[in-house]
Every structure is written in C-alpha cells, then in structure tokens.
Design a protein around this motif. Structure first.
Motif, short mmCIF file in Angstrom:
data_model
loop_
_atom_site.label_atom_id
_atom_site.label_comp_id
_atom_site.label_asym_id
_atom_site.label_seq_id
_atom_site.Cartn_x
_atom_site.Cartn_y
_atom_site.Cartn_z
N ALA A 18 0.84 -1.21 0.00
CA ALA A 18 0.00 0.00 0.00
C ALA A 18 0.87 1.25 0.00
N ALA A 19 1.92 1.26 0.81
CA ALA A 19 2.83 2.41 0.86
C ALA A 19 3.55 2.58 -0.47
N PHE A 20 3.96 1.46 -1.08
CA PHE A 20 4.63 1.53 -2.38
C PHE A 20 3.69 2.10 -3.44
N LEU A 21 2.47 1.60 -3.49
CA LEU A 21 1.52 2.09 -4.50
C LEU A 21 1.19 3.56 -4.30
N ALA A 22 1.21 4.03 -3.06
CA ALA A 22 1.03 5.46 -2.80
C ALA A 22 2.19 6.26 -3.39
N LEU A 23 3.40 5.71 -3.31
CA LEU A 23 4.56 6.38 -3.92
C LEU A 23 4.42 6.44 -5.44
N VAL A 24 3.94 5.36 -6.03
CA VAL A 24 3.73 5.34 -7.49
C VAL A 24 2.77 6.46 -7.88
N ASP A 25 1.69 6.60 -7.12
CA ASP A 25 0.73 7.68 -7.40
C ASP A 25 1.36 9.06 -7.19
N TYR A 27 4.47 10.02 -7.50
CA TYR A 27 5.45 10.38 -8.53
C TYR A 27 4.95 10.11 -9.94
N GLN A 28 3.72 9.68 -10.08
CA GLN A 28 3.08 9.46 -11.38
C GLN A 28 3.93 8.58 -12.29
N GLY A 29 4.36 7.45 -11.74
CA GLY A 29 5.15 6.50 -12.53
C GLY A 29 4.27 5.68 -13.45
N ASP A 30 4.79 5.42 -14.64
CA ASP A 30 4.11 4.54 -15.59
C ASP A 30 4.76 3.17 -15.52
N VAL A 51 14.09 13.81 -13.64
CA VAL A 51 15.19 13.16 -12.92
C VAL A 51 15.08 13.36 -11.41
N ALA A 52 14.64 14.52 -10.98
CA ALA A 52 14.49 14.75 -9.54
C ALA A 52 13.42 13.84 -8.96
N ASP A 53 12.33 13.65 -9.69
CA ASP A 53 11.28 12.73 -9.25
C ASP A 53 11.77 11.29 -9.25
N ALA A 54 12.54 10.91 -10.25
CA ALA A 54 13.09 9.54 -10.31
C ALA A 54 14.00 9.29 -9.12
#
Length: 74
Positions: A18-25, A27-30, A51-54
């Motif tokens: 759940a915490a990981f998926l919140a991070l995906v949201d 940083y808007q990762g595809d 790059v800063a987001d990555a």
C-alpha cells in the motif's frame, strides 16, 4: 525519461504494498513491467519523466523495509 527498477521480497510486498503504490501515485510513474521471479521476489519497472522525481522515488522506495531501487536514463 528515467527507468526506476524496484525489487522486493514477497514478505516485503505483503507488508508495504500500500505504501509503495502510494509512492507510485505520488510520482506518477508509468509501469513498464511487473513480474515475480522464480523465488517469488518481485521486480517492477516504472518510467518517470523528471530526474528529480526519479531520484526521490528511488530514495523513498529504498526506505520501505525489504525494497531496493535504482534508476537509469532511458
């Protein structure tokens, strides 16, 4: 464009998905790929534009117990 690769064990996934998926949201990762290895670990790859987001996404993923992450240029 940057590729962030994240690895974790099955136990780490159960505890922190759940915490990981919140991070995906955040940083808007595809998601490029998500798969289980033969020993039931997970490997996931996400494209991040900035790059800063990555870098921040990688750092925050590594703060989750049992997760490792790295990023590289595409």
């Amino acid at each position: 464009m940057w590729l962030v690769t994240i690895n974790c064990s099955t136990d780490a996934w159960k505890q922190s998905s759940a915490a990981f998926l919140a991070l995906v949201d955040k940083y808007q990762g595809d998601c490029v790929s998500s798969k289980k290895t033969p020993n039931d670990d997970r490997t996931m790859e996400y494209k991040i534009e900035d790059v800063a987001d990555a870098e921040a996404f990688t750092d925050e993923c590594q703060n989750l117990v049992g997760f490792t992450a790295q990023f590289e240029s595409l």
